[in-house]
Design a protein around this motif. Structure first.
Motif, mmCIF file in Angstrom:
data_model
loop_
_atom_site.group_PDB
_atom_site.id
_atom_site.type_symbol
_atom_site.label_atom_id
_atom_site.label_comp_id
_atom_site.label_asym_id
_atom_site.label_seq_id
_atom_site.Cartn_x
_atom_site.Cartn_y
_atom_site.Cartn_z
ATOM 1 N N ALA A 43 -5.373 0.686 4.751
ATOM 2 C CA ALA A 43 -4.554 1.891 4.629
ATOM 3 C C ALA A 43 -4.020 2.364 5.976
ATOM 4 O O ALA A 43 -2.809 2.466 6.167
ATOM 5 N N SER B 3 2.072 7.848 -1.582
ATOM 6 C CA SER B 3 1.051 6.825 -1.328
ATOM 7 C C SER B 3 0.248 7.155 -0.074
ATOM 8 O O SER B 3 -0.971 6.957 -0.033
ATOM 9 N N THR C 119 -3.250 -0.261 -5.115
ATOM 10 C CA THR C 119 -3.370 1.187 -5.233
ATOM 11 C C THR C 119 -4.662 1.629 -5.902
ATOM 12 O O THR C 119 -4.979 2.821 -5.921
ATOM 13 N N GLU D 121 -8.138 10.459 0.165
ATOM 14 C CA GLU D 121 -9.333 9.699 -0.199
ATOM 15 C C GLU D 121 -10.200 9.411 1.027
ATOM 16 O O GLU D 121 -11.429 9.420 0.933
ATOM 17 N N ASN D 122 -9.573 9.166 2.172
ATOM 18 C CA ASN D 122 -10.354 8.984 3.403
ATOM 19 C C ASN D 122 -11.117 10.255 3.755
ATOM 20 O O ASN D 122 -12.267 10.201 4.215
ATOM 21 N N GLY E 8 -11.779 4.306 -0.524
ATOM 22 C CA GLY E 8 -11.149 3.184 0.153
ATOM 23 C C GLY E 8 -12.178 2.191 0.643
ATOM 24 O O GLY E 8 -13.273 2.551 1.048
ATOM 25 N N VAL F 293 0.826 -1.208 0.000
ATOM 26 C CA VAL F 293 0.000 0.000 0.000
ATOM 27 C C VAL F 293 0.859 1.257 0.000
ATOM 28 O O VAL F 293 0.594 2.208 -0.739
ATOM 29 N N LYS G 247 -2.185 9.992 -0.869
ATOM 30 C CA LYS G 247 -3.345 9.498 -1.623
ATOM 31 C C LYS G 247 -4.369 8.858 -0.693
ATOM 32 O O LYS G 247 -5.577 9.162 -0.770
ATOM 33 N N GLU G 248 -3.923 7.977 0.191
ATOM 34 C CA GLU G 248 -4.853 7.276 1.083
ATOM 35 C C GLU G 248 -5.548 8.247 2.039
ATOM 36 O O GLU G 248 -6.764 8.150 2.259
#
Length: 613
Positions: A100, A27, A302, A34-35, A95, A21, A30-31
């Motif tokens: 994550a 990375s 991803t 998005e959360n 997600g 991840v 990004k996570e």
């Protein structure tokens, strides 16, 4: 035999999952972004330090979490997005794996501060390497704030593989672009090392593109829009004349999620076929809305690689939609062979025939005819008849005052593109050009065949390295400075390599958030090539990121030599061929180009003799 299979400890399993991840700080960005979007936030802030290695913080005003949810969110496979396997084919969130936060917490120091709208106080949790070291009640605003510090602190090998701060910041910026473009209805702010990078208020899709890539982008965009029973296609493509060497401004969004699809990218290239130059890439911002049950986004951790049920139909729709938009907005010239020409004729002239114009000439007209004024002065003008006789005989050569013959001076045409180092033509070995690609010359043992493009690359490469090292490059000043437009990410790259560019011979003026002023260029670069050279430099630095000054200088010299060298198909005169041969063998490494390809080969007399056995 003793049992050898055992369960891995949770912290080891989390570190293994983190390897899939979390590949780099981008990375994590990004996570977390998005959360925040899944938390229904309308305003999101991103704060990074030292390329994300020291700090990554995402603050949102979403729905927040209760104390129990906050603690449970760091467990593996803990998620609020799905409840059963069938939900994987009806996803409307970013997600859903529940890996994550657990993966991020396993390899960093994490702090979470969150509060729901119904709670008076919130929760503050501290985690180090999957271990909760503190949890307390705190007074925090509604929403969630995630701090990720010291990434890969417990995996030194992974941390050593990270690139420089500038390179990691560039990757974070790319991820920020993807998320911000996919959600123009959300306000985003981006801060790097205390400075403001982006401040994007909520807007429509086109204005968000302009906000991210600069005001000049507005004139490049052509809208596309098509709705079928399979897919709804919307967004913008860039006009063919704005195609670039780099692939930076190419975005696909499927159900508001950034995706990578070489197959669909090929459809876009097919629509632009014949409209852009070879080696250039069109820009596009395309949104695809499909039924969630027809797309599988669970094939990669991803979630950027997806699988469509009916890719062939989607390919055809996308290609035809782009072609239609290019024609509809007069980007592509068209000929209408079925137009009725009678509609172009006025009604009054419909049955009339064309009239032949009459021309009358007064053969006795003489502008020098005697007038009253001339009569008064005593000067009489003769007739102008036979005036054309004064030009007779001019086609013959007229003897000059000397013994020679007068000849008209003609302009000297010099097509030599290399400075000749030859003093006398008697010492020159004969050369000739083969197929506009090779230079053939004779040597004592046989024949020498040189690849003209690779040889010139080697000559330019060593010349640029020398100029950068001793910083004595010659620059030619431009009479009118050039103003070039770039995006913020492209400008960041130019600022990184500005010092090396100045050592080569570029002279820069004012640099704003969107423009660069070029006042001088190296002598080997023409004014028309400046934009192309800059775009090629940016493209190469995006693809091959450099970590130290030496590799940066080497990449700069390679790019300039590749861009400015003579190409296959260019005709060289004899002096240029000889000069190129001499300069090649004056190089320190004449056998290989800067890209480790052979520059020449030899054919001995024995090799030729064998052909006749």
């Amino acid at each position: 035999m003793a049992d050898i299979i055992r369960l891995l400890p949770d912290h080891v399993a989390n570190q293994i999952a983190a390897g899939e991840v979390v590949q780099r700080p981008a990375s994590v960005v990004k996570e977390l972004l998005e959360n925040a979007i899944d938390a229904q936030a309308s305003d999101i802030q991103l704060i990074v330090k030292d390329g994300g290695k020291t700090l990554i913080q995402v603050v949102d005003n979403g729905i927040g979490m209760t104390e129990t949810d906050a603690r449970l969110s760091f467990e593996r496979h803990a998620t609020s997005k799905i409840q059963k396997a069938e939900d994987l084919f009806n996803l409307h969130t970013k997600g859903f794996r529940g890996e994550a936060l657990a993966s991020i917490a396993a390899i960093s120091h994490v702090e979470m501060m969150t509060r729901t709208q119904d709670d008076e106080v919130g929760t503050h949790i501290k985690i180090e390497g999957s271990k909760i070291v503190g949890q307390e009640v705190a007074v925090v605003p509604k929403g969630t704030s995630m701090l990720v510090k010291n990434l890969f602190f417990n995996i030194p090998a992974r941390r050593n593989f990270l690139k420089s701060d500038q390179v990691e910041f560039r990757h974070i910026t790319d991820e920020f672009h993807r998320v911000a473009l996919a959600h123009p209805q959300i306000s985003f702010s981006f801060y790097n090392n205390g400075s403001d990078v982006f401040n994007l208020p909520n807007n429509d899709f086109k204005k968000r593109i302009v906000q991210v890539f600069g005001r000049k982008t507005n004139e490049k965009l052509v809208p596309i829009n098509e709705e079928t029973n399979v897919v709804k296609i919307s967004g913008y493509i860039q006009k063919p004349e704005f195609a670039k060497k780099s692939r930076g401004e190419q975005f696909f969004f499927a159900n508001n999620r950034f995706i990578k699809s070489p197959y669909l990218h090929h459809a876009v290239l097919g629509a632009f076929e014949g409209l852009i130059k070879s080696g250039t890439h069109p820009g596009y911002f395309i949104r695809l809305d499909v039924d969630p049950s027809t797309i599988d986004i669970n094939i990669h951790p991803t979630k950027t690689e997806v699988k469509f049920d009916d890719e062939h139909t989607l390919y055809a729709y996308l290609k035809s939609t782009i072609k239609h938009s290019l024609g509809q907005f007069n980007v592509v010239p068209s000929l209408d062979f079925e137009k009725d020409q009678n509609l172009e004729t006025p009604y009054d002239f419909k049955n009339r025939s064309a009239a032949v114009p009459g021309i009358t000439v007064d053969s006795d007209f003489n502008p020098f005819k005697q007038s009253g004024s001339s009569r008064a002065s005593g000067f009489t003008k003769t007739s102008a008849r036979g005036w054309e006789n004064i030009y007779q005989g001019l086609d013959r050569k007229v003897p000059s005052s000397g013994s020679g013959i007068m000849e008209m001076e003609s302009e000297e045409i010099n097509s030599t593109i290399f400075d000749s180092d030859i003093e006398t033509q008697d010492t020159v070995t004969t050369t000739f050009q083969l197929r506009k690609k090779y230079i053939v010359s004779t040597i004592k043992s046989g024949m020498l065949i040189i690849n003209q493009s690779r040889a010139h690359q080697r000559v330019l490469y060593e010349g640029f390295l020398k100029n950068i090292t001793i910083q004595e490059a010659v620059s030619q000043q431009l009479l009118f400075p050039l103003t070039l437009n770039f995006t913020k990410s492209e400008l960041a790259i130019l600022k990184e390599i500005k010092e090396s560019l100045c050592a080569v011979g570029f002279v820069f003026g004012e640099m704003t958030n969107e423009t660069v002023e070029v006042k001088g260029v190296p002598v080997v670069v023409t004014e028309s090539e400046v934009q192309m050279v800059m775009e090629q430099l940016i493209s190469d630095f995006q693809m091959e990121v450099s970590e130290d000054s030496f590799s940066q200088v080497d990449m700069l010299a390679k790019t300039l030599s590749k861009t400015l060298s003579v190409k296959t198909g260019e005709v060289l005169d004899e002096l240029s061929q000889i000069s190129l041969v001499n300069k090649l063998f004056a190089c320190k490494e004449s056998t290989l180009s800067p890209f480790n390809k052979r520059t020449y080969t030899t054919i001995t007399e024995n090799d030729i003799d064998r052909k006749f056995i």
